[in-house]
Design a protein around this motif. Structure first.
Motif, short mmCIF file in Angstrom:
data_model
loop_
_atom_site.label_atom_id
_atom_site.label_comp_id
_atom_site.label_asym_id
_atom_site.label_seq_id
_atom_site.Cartn_x
_atom_site.Cartn_y
_atom_site.Cartn_z
N GLY A 88 2.96 -14.10 -5.47
CA GLY A 88 2.24 -13.02 -6.11
C GLY A 88 0.74 -13.15 -6.04
O GLY A 88 0.00 -12.18 -6.32
N ASP A 89 0.22 -14.33 -5.65
CA ASP A 89 -1.22 -14.49 -5.49
C ASP A 89 -1.70 -13.57 -4.36
O ASP A 89 -0.98 -13.34 -3.38
N ALA A 90 -2.90 -13.06 -4.49
CA ALA A 90 -3.38 -12.03 -3.57
C ALA A 90 -3.31 -12.47 -2.11
O ALA A 90 -2.79 -11.75 -1.25
N PHE A 91 -3.83 -13.66 -1.81
CA PHE A 91 -3.80 -14.13 -0.42
C PHE A 91 -2.37 -14.34 0.05
O PHE A 91 -1.99 -13.90 1.15
N ALA A 92 -1.57 -15.02 -0.76
CA ALA A 92 -0.19 -15.30 -0.37
C ALA A 92 0.60 -14.02 -0.16
O ALA A 92 1.42 -13.91 0.76
N SER A 93 0.36 -13.04 -1.02
CA SER A 93 1.09 -11.79 -0.92
C SER A 93 0.89 -11.13 0.44
O SER A 93 1.84 -10.65 1.07
N GLU A 94 -0.35 -11.12 0.91
CA GLU A 94 -0.63 -10.51 2.20
C GLU A 94 -0.11 -11.36 3.36
O GLU A 94 0.27 -10.84 4.41
N ARG A 95 -0.10 -12.67 3.17
CA ARG A 95 0.48 -13.52 4.22
C ARG A 95 1.97 -13.28 4.33
O ARG A 95 2.52 -13.25 5.44
N VAL A 96 2.64 -13.07 3.21
CA VAL A 96 4.06 -12.74 3.24
C VAL A 96 4.28 -11.41 3.97
O VAL A 96 5.27 -11.23 4.69
N ARG A 97 3.33 -10.48 3.82
CA ARG A 97 3.44 -9.22 4.56
C ARG A 97 3.47 -9.47 6.07
O ARG A 97 4.19 -8.80 6.82
N ASP A 98 2.68 -10.45 6.52
CA ASP A 98 2.70 -10.80 7.94
C ASP A 98 4.10 -11.23 8.37
O ASP A 98 4.54 -10.91 9.48
N TYR A 99 4.79 -11.98 7.52
CA TYR A 99 6.15 -12.40 7.86
C TYR A 99 7.07 -11.18 7.94
O TYR A 99 7.90 -11.07 8.86
N TRP A 100 6.93 -10.28 6.99
CA TRP A 100 7.78 -9.08 6.98
C TRP A 100 7.56 -8.23 8.23
O TRP A 100 8.50 -7.59 8.73
N LYS A 101 6.36 -8.21 8.75
CA LYS A 101 6.09 -7.41 9.95
C LYS A 101 6.95 -7.86 11.12
O LYS A 101 7.34 -7.05 11.96
N SER A 102 7.27 -9.14 11.18
CA SER A 102 8.05 -9.67 12.30
C SER A 102 9.48 -9.16 12.29
O SER A 102 10.17 -9.24 13.31
N VAL A 103 9.95 -8.64 11.17
CA VAL A 103 11.30 -8.08 11.09
C VAL A 103 11.25 -6.58 10.84
O VAL A 103 12.22 -5.98 10.38
N GLY A 104 10.10 -5.98 11.12
CA GLY A 104 9.99 -4.53 11.07
C GLY A 104 9.91 -3.93 9.68
O GLY A 104 10.25 -2.75 9.49
N ARG A 105 9.39 -4.68 8.71
CA ARG A 105 9.28 -4.15 7.35
C ARG A 105 7.87 -4.37 6.81
O ARG A 105 7.65 -5.07 5.81
#
Length: 249
Positions: A88-105
């Motif tokens: 939920g931390d701001a930086f971590a949250s956006e890094r998790v978004r990078d992971y989601w991009k790899s599976v099309g989400r």
């Protein structure tokens, strides 16, 4: 904090998968071919070795998230040895978004607490290491990509071979996978249930070190016990069902 001994790792300076759809009665539908994707890794792999790149990428993300470490003893509850940055931390949250991009989400991030991201992390790592999609098909569910690995292992020159726990002593670069939340997935029962996988980054005499995503809401380094022969020891906190041999160069 245990010191990483594998020298390449230092150079890089429970667990979950995506929610499951309702189960259908009868046989599961075939998975079909791996879907095409327009996603591309953000940077070239760290080394020419895809296996080593998988390990280095995982370790780099662990450092990025603050080096959270959890020890899983043979008996008793897991112990958090060091806390790291949370999803939920701001930086971590956006890094998790990078992971989601790899599976099309790309619409998801760490702010979506109700949607576990551990399979997206593994998918991001393996694709970022340069592994082609005919050897690994990214997915937001661990048990889906494991099922595809089982199918691919029947064809010539597979990069990943799912092994039974008594067939393979885990090695650096392997994946170790468990069912979770009452799941019953095994290599004999590929039911696409809830699961979790980590990447092995170091093996010692009686324990191994593995890194995975969304373990206690962070990219986490987990310490698991091994028996005297180097095989995974049974632990209630992680009902492992396969060690996935990594044959990448």
């Amino acid at each position: 904090m245990r010191r990483l001994l594998f020298p390449l790792l230092l150079a890089a300076s429970a667990a979950a998968c995506a929610p499951q759809p309702p189960r259908q009665a009868g046989p599961l539908p075939p998975l079909g071919p791996c879907p095409a994707s327009t996603w591309h890794p953000e940077a070239p792999p760290p080394t020419a070795s895809k296996k080593t790149s998988m390990v280095l990428l995982a370790v780099a993300e662990w450092f990025r998230f603050g080096q959270q470490t959890v020890d899983y003893p043979s008996n008793g509850a897991p112990q958090v040895e060091r806390s790291g940055m949370q999803e939920g931390d701001a930086f971590a949250s956006e890094r998790v978004r990078d992971y989601w991009k790899s599976v099309g989400r790309p619409n998801l991030s760490g702010a979506n607490h109700e949607v576990p991201w551990s399979a997206a992390f593994i998918s991001w790592d393996i694709e970022s290491a340069g592994v082609p999609r005919d050897q690994f098909c990214p997915d937001d569910r661990h048990t889906i990509y494991v099922e595809r690995m089982v199918q691919r292992a029947r064809e010539p020159d597979p990069a990943f071979i799912p092994r039974r726990l008594n067939e393979r002593a885990p090695q650096v670069g392997d994946l170790i996978c468990s069912s979770r939340a009452g799941g019953k997935t095994t290599l004999d029962n590929l039911d696409r249930g809830p699961g979790h996988c980590d990447i092995v980054v170091e093996v010692r005499a009686r324990e191994l070190i593995a890194i995975g995503g969304n373990v206690d809401d962070s990219v986490t380094r987990s310490v698991f016990p091994l028996d005297a022969n180097g095989f995974l020891s049974p632990i209630s906190a992680r009902p492992f069902f396969t060690v996935i041999e990594n044959r990448l160069p």
